[in-house]
Scaffold this motif. Sequence first.
Motif, mmCIF file in Angstrom:
data_model
loop_
_atom_site.group_PDB
_atom_site.id
_atom_site.type_symbol
_atom_site.label_atom_id
_atom_site.label_comp_id
_atom_site.label_asym_id
_atom_site.label_seq_id
_atom_site.Cartn_x
_atom_site.Cartn_y
_atom_site.Cartn_z
ATOM 1 N N ARG A 135 0.842 -1.213 0.000
ATOM 2 C CA ARG A 135 0.000 0.000 0.000
ATOM 3 C C ARG A 135 0.869 1.252 0.000
ATOM 4 O O ARG A 135 0.605 2.216 -0.723
ATOM 5 C CB ARG A 135 -0.887 0.020 1.255
ATOM 6 C CG ARG A 135 -2.014 -0.966 1.273
ATOM 7 C CD ARG A 135 -3.098 -0.524 2.262
ATOM 8 N NE ARG A 135 -2.604 -0.265 3.594
ATOM 9 C CZ ARG A 135 -2.562 -1.166 4.580
ATOM 10 N NH1 ARG A 135 -2.968 -2.406 4.354
ATOM 11 N NH2 ARG A 135 -2.105 -0.835 5.775
ATOM 12 N N ALA A 136 1.916 1.233 0.848
ATOM 13 C CA ALA A 136 2.770 2.408 0.960
ATOM 14 C C ALA A 136 3.487 2.679 -0.362
ATOM 15 O O ALA A 136 3.599 3.828 -0.795
ATOM 16 C CB ALA A 136 3.777 2.217 2.084
ATOM 17 N N THR A 163 2.480 1.933 -3.385
ATOM 18 C CA THR A 163 1.499 2.485 -4.330
ATOM 19 C C THR A 163 1.251 3.958 -4.035
ATOM 20 O O THR A 163 1.196 4.793 -4.941
ATOM 21 C CB THR A 163 0.171 1.711 -4.220
ATOM 22 O OG1 THR A 163 0.450 0.330 -4.329
ATOM 23 C CG2 THR A 163 -0.789 2.118 -5.310
ATOM 24 N N LYS A 164 1.132 4.282 -2.741
ATOM 25 C CA LYS A 164 0.833 5.664 -2.360
ATOM 26 C C LYS A 164 2.000 6.583 -2.708
ATOM 27 O O LYS A 164 1.796 7.696 -3.204
ATOM 28 C CB LYS A 164 0.515 5.731 -0.858
ATOM 29 C CG LYS A 164 0.109 7.106 -0.372
ATOM 30 C CD LYS A 164 -1.245 7.505 -0.945
ATOM 31 C CE LYS A 164 -1.680 8.899 -0.511
ATOM 32 N NZ LYS A 164 -0.964 9.969 -1.193
ATOM 33 N N SER A 189 2.114 7.077 -6.426
ATOM 34 C CA SER A 189 0.973 7.892 -6.820
ATOM 35 C C SER A 189 1.206 9.368 -6.475
ATOM 36 O O SER A 189 0.981 10.255 -7.305
ATOM 37 C CB SER A 189 -0.264 7.357 -6.108
ATOM 38 O OG SER A 189 -1.324 8.265 -6.209
ATOM 39 N N LEU A 197 3.687 10.842 -8.898
ATOM 40 C CA LEU A 197 3.102 11.165 -10.211
ATOM 41 C C LEU A 197 2.228 12.424 -10.111
ATOM 42 O O LEU A 197 2.214 13.253 -11.019
ATOM 43 C CB LEU A 197 2.275 9.987 -10.728
ATOM 44 C CG LEU A 197 3.075 8.734 -11.108
ATOM 45 C CD1 LEU A 197 2.136 7.620 -11.548
ATOM 46 C CD2 LEU A 197 4.074 9.044 -12.226
ATOM 47 N N CYS A 198 1.504 12.550 -8.999
ATOM 48 C CA CYS A 198 0.669 13.745 -8.818
ATOM 49 C C CYS A 198 1.542 15.003 -8.805
ATOM 50 O O CYS A 198 1.155 16.043 -9.342
ATOM 51 C CB CYS A 198 -0.130 13.674 -7.518
ATOM 52 S SG CYS A 198 -1.414 12.416 -7.548
ATOM 53 N N LEU A 223 4.181 15.467 -10.425
ATOM 54 C CA LEU A 223 4.669 15.768 -11.781
ATOM 55 C C LEU A 223 3.616 16.472 -12.634
ATOM 56 O O LEU A 223 3.904 16.912 -13.744
ATOM 57 C CB LEU A 223 5.090 14.476 -12.489
ATOM 58 C CG LEU A 223 6.290 13.731 -11.904
ATOM 59 C CD1 LEU A 223 6.615 12.519 -12.774
ATOM 60 C CD2 LEU A 223 7.509 14.632 -11.807
#
Lengths: 134, 451
Positions: free
Chosen positions: A54-55, A57-58, A61, A64-65, A67
Amino acid sequence: MNPFQGGLWYDGTTLFLTKLAYRRGVSYEAVLSALDDEVRRVAQEGVPEAELARARTKVVSSYLCALESRLERSLEVAQATSFDGIPDAVNALPSRVEAVTSEDLARAAAGWLRAEQRAVVVKVPPARRPGGPA
Amino acid sequence: MKPSALPDGLPPLGPARRLPAPSVARSVLPNGLTVWVVRRPGLPLASVRLVARGGRAADPAGRPGTADLLAAALKEGTRSHSGRELAAILQGAGAELSTAAGAEAVVLEAQGPAAKVRIVVDSLAEALSAPSLPPDGVARVRALALEELATDETDPEFLAARAFARAVYGPHPYSVVAPARTTIEGITPESLHVDARALLRPERTLLVVAGDVDPDFLLTRVERRLAEWRPSGSPPPAAPQPAESPGFRRLLVVDRPGSVQAVLVVGRLGVSRSDPEAFPLALATTVYGGSFTSRLVDNLRSEKGYTYSPHASSSWLPSRGVVRTRLAVRNEVVAAALNEVFYEMDRMGATDVCEEELDRARRRDLGLSTLRLETLRGLSAELADVWLHGLSPEDLTAYARALPRLGAVAVRAASRRWLASARALVVAVGDGRLLREELAPFGTVEDAPSL
């Protein structure tokens, strides 16, 4: 009840910063000791695979946000160029994060997050004035 | 000291670019839920936002700030998942739930990889439509809100914003900027369940998804997941229109004994997004004090050195926003600084802005409109705002399209009406005795009503 509100920042290669606001009536020693317990747990036991997944992926994510904005993207490229020598390193970060293991986290926690290497600043609100704001 | 001139020999600026409105797939479910989906390829991300109309404007009588507490409590779990489980599910989808109440809505938002958008939509829908509001969670919300209020009340900026909103809006619910202590102390799981039924209803909710997603797939998915969500009880009554600002100047002091500087907020009731003067006023605000190259900053910061960051803004809210200028100044120059603020406000209505200065402001506002839509989160927030105003997605770029036609005449007319210092409300937070002396040259000084 969890007295914490706050977050964690990793600021370049120089600072690992934890910021916490805690309730009145709780001592800062109790807050620090709870934090120490969590760090010790990671250093000794690592992190269960499901939590680590989970960590990862976060983290990817959020990266990417970051960027999305052109300004942020240019800052990331600048940072990649300074640290890694190549601007393309911005594209490698997700796969590097995906490769992090529980042992890596235990080693990092044991090596870097040591009580004798840290500074703690406790800021308390001023005493309430009679007749002033409640 | 005038701002330094640009070096010679720079090429001229290119023509201003157009800002195209995004293409939005729209649908309304049988239960009344509105769904807007924007496909924006690029980074493999999606932003999901659920907007329940109501917010502070729909707070129950006598319990200001209820919407804020309800928004916070939505993180505490659902009928199927605890708050921790919900957070873990979202983290596994690369997202984190944020909840907030605004003047007109309770908003849930999260952003993550487009491949996991299904999970994010499901989790947000669950949090909004089936909150559990458990006793331990509500107790946590209450404790943290009391702490936050105590911290906020040590901040002069907060005190100024609170006193300003109360004076401008009076009995209108926009007068609330944070939950009142009595509201916080009074919430229970039972009271919040009643509020949730009134405020969180499909026919008053918009779902926005923006990102690298397939609108057809998402619309089908949402229809299947959210069709069962039914309203119960009755919705809150509509908020009344706020009363017009008085035609005279008011000077209010919030005493903060011993303060070494003062926070000033100067302004009045403003406009909604659909007011004919909203766009001329927005451009006027940019010229006057909305940007770093504005008259207010040139005068008070660069020339006089009274303050670092004076700033003016004109907000758009469905039942009217505010026009306001805020600045923090040293005690010795409160009167001198306010004198310059009034001068710059009145100059906007007394003389025409020259074309060069107007064009700089137009380019700045066009650039800012572009930046606001640059991120998926920004795009979904702007779409939510036009929906709350009862407008359509095309209105997102209406200001940008209008900018080339906004000229000096319209800007001056809007300024005369909205920036007249003779009709401004001034709220000053600082040492009361000193402030009463400094403000005396400008009119009758009153103490701000205590809470």
